[in-house]
Motif scaffolding. Structure first.
Motif, PDB file in Angstrom:
ATOM      1  N   GLY A  56      46.136  39.496  33.268  1.00 54.75           N
ATOM      2  CA  GLY A  56      44.435  39.141  33.360  1.00 54.75           C
ATOM      3  C   GLY A  56      43.989  38.563  32.160  1.00 54.75           C
ATOM      4  O   GLY A  56      44.425  38.675  31.262  1.00 54.75           O
ATOM      5  N   CYS A 102      40.653  38.681  29.894  1.00 56.94           N
ATOM      6  CA  CYS A 102      39.634  39.684  29.661  1.00 56.94           C
ATOM      7  C   CYS A 102      38.584  38.791  28.638  1.00 56.94           C
ATOM      8  O   CYS A 102      38.941  38.284  27.920  1.00 56.94           O
ATOM      9  CB  CYS A 102      40.173  40.608  29.008  1.00 56.94           C
ATOM     10  SG  CYS A 102      38.935  42.009  28.789  1.00 56.94           S
ATOM     11  N   GLY A 103      37.246  39.266  28.914  1.00 62.85           N
ATOM     12  CA  GLY A 103      36.318  38.795  27.846  1.00 62.85           C
ATOM     13  C   GLY A 103      36.560  39.364  26.493  1.00 62.85           C
ATOM     14  O   GLY A 103      36.136  38.358  25.513  1.00 62.85           O
ATOM     15  N   PRO A 138      43.164  45.356  37.396  1.00 61.40           N
ATOM     16  CA  PRO A 138      42.085  45.995  37.014  1.00 61.40           C
ATOM     17  C   PRO A 138      42.094  47.457  36.346  1.00 61.40           C
ATOM     18  O   PRO A 138      41.112  47.637  35.515  1.00 61.40           O
ATOM     19  CB  PRO A 138      40.936  45.911  38.185  1.00 61.40           C
ATOM     20  CG  PRO A 138      41.668  44.872  39.072  1.00 61.40           C
ATOM     21  CD  PRO A 138      43.059  45.070  38.914  1.00 61.40           C
ATOM     22  N   ASN A 168      39.800  46.547  33.011  1.00 57.08           N
ATOM     23  CA  ASN A 168      38.253  46.082  33.389  1.00 57.08           C
ATOM     24  C   ASN A 168      37.647  47.408  34.299  1.00 57.08           C
ATOM     25  O   ASN A 168      36.503  47.765  34.195  1.00 57.08           O
ATOM     26  CB  ASN A 168      38.070  44.946  34.090  1.00 57.08           C
ATOM     27  CG  ASN A 168      38.248  43.760  33.066  1.00 57.08           C
ATOM     28  OD1 ASN A 168      37.899  42.568  33.216  1.00 57.08           O
ATOM     29  ND2 ASN A 168      38.170  43.993  31.592  1.00 57.08           N
ATOM     30  N   GLY A 173      29.525  40.205  33.960  1.00 58.31           N
ATOM     31  CA  GLY A 173      31.000  39.825  34.093  1.00 58.31           C
ATOM     32  C   GLY A 173      31.827  40.870  34.808  1.00 58.31           C
ATOM     33  O   GLY A 173      31.169  41.633  35.566  1.00 58.31           O
ATOM     34  N   ALA A 174      33.094  40.769  34.566  1.00 59.90           N
ATOM     35  CA  ALA A 174      33.943  41.572  35.254  1.00 59.90           C
ATOM     36  C   ALA A 174      33.796  43.129  35.116  1.00 59.90           C
ATOM     37  O   ALA A 174      34.068  43.930  35.891  1.00 59.90           O
ATOM     38  CB  ALA A 174      35.459  41.207  35.022  1.00 59.90           C
ATOM     39  N   ILE A 208      37.171  41.312  41.709  1.00 60.48           N
ATOM     40  CA  ILE A 208      36.888  40.692  40.416  1.00 60.48           C
ATOM     41  C   ILE A 208      37.528  39.424  40.354  1.00 60.48           C
ATOM     42  O   ILE A 208      36.986  38.648  39.474  1.00 60.48           O
ATOM     43  CB  ILE A 208      36.690  41.873  39.432  1.00 60.48           C
ATOM     44  CG1 ILE A 208      38.073  42.211  39.041  1.00 60.48           C
ATOM     45  CG2 ILE A 208      35.964  43.023  39.481  1.00 60.48           C
ATOM     46  CD1 ILE A 208      38.225  43.057  37.396  1.00 60.48           C
ATOM     47  N   PHE A 209      38.766  39.388  40.749  1.00 57.41           N
ATOM     48  CA  PHE A 209      39.404  38.077  40.421  1.00 57.41           C
ATOM     49  C   PHE A 209      39.029  36.943  41.262  1.00 57.41           C
ATOM     50  O   PHE A 209      39.374  36.671  42.684  1.00 57.41           O
ATOM     51  CB  PHE A 209      40.951  38.342  40.752  1.00 57.41           C
ATOM     52  CG  PHE A 209      41.332  39.207  39.667  1.00 57.41           C
ATOM     53  CD1 PHE A 209      41.823  38.636  38.499  1.00 57.41           C
ATOM     54  CD2 PHE A 209      41.885  40.520  40.168  1.00 57.41           C
ATOM     55  CE1 PHE A 209      41.998  39.632  37.260  1.00 57.41           C
ATOM     56  CE2 PHE A 209      42.608  41.459  39.102  1.00 57.41           C
ATOM     57  CZ  PHE A 209      42.628  41.006  37.669  1.00 57.41           C
ATOM     58  N   MET A 216      36.642  30.775  32.629  1.00 58.89           N
ATOM     59  CA  MET A 216      35.713  31.966  32.432  1.00 58.89           C
ATOM     60  C   MET A 216      34.681  31.780  31.042  1.00 58.89           C
ATOM     61  O   MET A 216      33.674  32.286  31.200  1.00 58.89           O
ATOM     62  CB  MET A 216      36.834  33.118  31.916  1.00 58.89           C
ATOM     63  CG  MET A 216      37.390  33.727  33.040  1.00 58.89           C
ATOM     64  SD  MET A 216      38.360  35.320  32.636  1.00 58.89           S
ATOM     65  CE  MET A 216      37.064  36.270  31.914  1.00 58.89           C
ATOM     66  N   THR A 220      32.868  31.697  38.698  1.00 58.05           N
ATOM     67  CA  THR A 220      33.948  32.314  38.195  1.00 58.05           C
ATOM     68  C   THR A 220      33.790  33.791  37.512  1.00 58.05           C
ATOM     69  O   THR A 220      32.698  33.675  36.660  1.00 58.05           O
ATOM     70  CB  THR A 220      34.753  31.618  36.904  1.00 58.05           C
ATOM     71  OG1 THR A 220      35.573  30.388  37.802  1.00 58.05           O
ATOM     72  CG2 THR A 220      35.995  32.286  36.643  1.00 58.05           C
ATOM     73  N   LYS A 270      36.527  36.241  36.912  1.00 58.15           N
ATOM     74  CA  LYS A 270      37.562  36.654  36.097  1.00 58.15           C
ATOM     75  C   LYS A 270      39.055  35.970  36.761  1.00 58.15           C
ATOM     76  O   LYS A 270      39.081  35.748  37.996  1.00 58.15           O
ATOM     77  CB  LYS A 270      37.966  38.261  36.281  1.00 58.15           C
ATOM     78  CG  LYS A 270      38.988  38.591  35.484  1.00 58.15           C
ATOM     79  CD  LYS A 270      39.220  40.249  35.529  1.00 58.15           C
ATOM     80  CE  LYS A 270      40.245  40.961  34.525  1.00 58.15           C
ATOM     81  NZ  LYS A 270      40.090  40.630  33.087  1.00 58.15           N
TER      82      LYS A 270
END
Length: 361
Positions: free
Chosen positions: A36, A38-39, A159, A163, A188-189, A330-331, A347, A354, A356
């Motif tokens: 993934g 991630c932020g 996840p 997340n 966000g996610a 979330i994807f 992202m 979008t 995630k």
């Protein structure tokens, strides 16, 4: 092997890097089947020089895969097992791990970052790659249930690495009681995951999602379980929350942004005696007004802290396996690992709804 790596401030690249090898008896090598973005990855690439990220460091702390090799002291997983990794590698046996606080592990660290490299060896790298070395595999890897071994369930398991576990952490620490109102700040996610966890596991009366992107807020209502949404760019979320709570505010608030503005907003929309769970890292980059006088006189509880992924796995894996929650929603995008740069751009730009991005080696 192909991997995503840090090149310089605000720039990642994809290229061929050496495969990792076992350095310790407690190591495992995992062939990554899904990773993934991630932020938090953006924090590292955008602040690389300040955070000490070396050029060439492989990125990413969320991954699932198949165990390729194990050190002779690894006993919880074996070669061929399909596994999900905790975003933080942890030894599982120290004082804090035994108290279900692995985020404070005495030998822990974060994959794909320079944080605590000394605890895992010089080759602590990220999971946005074809292979990854996992230190302390006994505490950091979790075998997926038999129903997840085909690989088709990777999006559901991934996840839990960070997340969704973080969203659950926020819901748990905001002490949601049945029939109460919950507010989640940030779309966000992690925000979507917090909405999902709150709505489906804690039985509140209403879940109000505060964000800044209409497409993500619509997503929250359609897929995550929000009962109400409000775009903070076009409407005052404090007044909106109070309008839905007879002017009193919400008893439980989960702040996934964590900067000065969101923390102040959370306190202003809290009911007296309310519980605030601050998940976001925004306070690391800007000063935050000390909230203690307001918290004191209104009896607010403020809970902060990093997610304890390893402690939550035994709870969350059965919930996801049973179908009670499907965090794979979330994807919104899945791309080949070779197209990781496009995934980061999607992202960063919040393009076309979008939320995630997953990367498939």
């Amino acid at each position: 092997m192909l991997a995503t790596y840090y090149h310089e401030r605000s720039e990642i690249r994809v290229g061929n890097l050496p495969e990792p090898t076992i350095l310790s008896d407690t190591d495992a090598i995992v062939r990554v089947t899904l990773a993934g973005i991630c932020g938090a990855d953006f924090d590292f690439i955008n602040n690389g020089p300040e955070m000490g990220v070396p050029q060439g460091m492989r990125m990413g702390h969320e991954f699932v895969g198949i165990v390729e090799a194990v050190g002779k002291a690894v006993h919880t997983v074996k070669v061929g097992d399909r596994v999900v990794a905790s975003a933080m590698f942890v030894d599982g046996v120290c004082h804090h791990c035994k108290r279900d606080l692995p985020s404070a592990c005495e030998h822990g660290g974060l994959f794909g970052s320079p944080l605590f490299v000394q605890h895992g060896g010089s080759d602590i790298q990220g999971g946005q790659s074809e292979f990854v070395r996992v230190p302390y595999a006994n505490g950091s890897l979790f075998k997926l249930p038999d129903s997840f071994t085909s690989g088709s369930e990777d999006h559901k398991a991934l996840p839990l690495a960070d997340n969704f576990a973080t969203g659950y952490h926020g819901a748990l620490n905001s002490n949601i009681l049945p029939g109460e109102t919950v507010v989640v700040i940030g779309d966000g996610a992690v925000g979507q995951s917090a909405v999902m966890a709150a709505a489906k596991l804690f039985n509140p009366e209403q879940v109000i999602h505060v964000g800044r992107y209409d497409s993500r807020l619509a997503f929250s209502k359609q897929k995550s379980g929000a009962t109400h949404t409000v775009n903070g760019k076009t409407q005052d979320p404090i007044e909106y929350v109070k309008s839905l709570t007879n002017g009193y505010g919400a008893m439980s608030i989960i702040d996934t942004v964590g900067n000065n503005g969101s923390i102040g907003q959370a306190m202003s929309m809290a009911h007296a005696g309310g519980k605030l769970s601050v998940l976001g890292f925004g306070h690391l980059y800007e000063p935050v007004d000390a909230p203690y006088p307001d918290a004191l006189f209104r009896n607010l509880t403020i809970h902060t802290g990093v997610v304890n992924v390893a402690a939550y796995m035994r709870t969350l894996l059965p919930i996801v396996e049973s179908g009670q929650i499907d965090p794979s929603v979330i994807f919104t995008d899945t791309l080949p690992l070779a197209e990781a740069k496009q995934g980061y751009d999607l992202m960063m730009g919040r393009s076309a709804g979008t939320v995630k991005v997953a990367l498939k080696p």
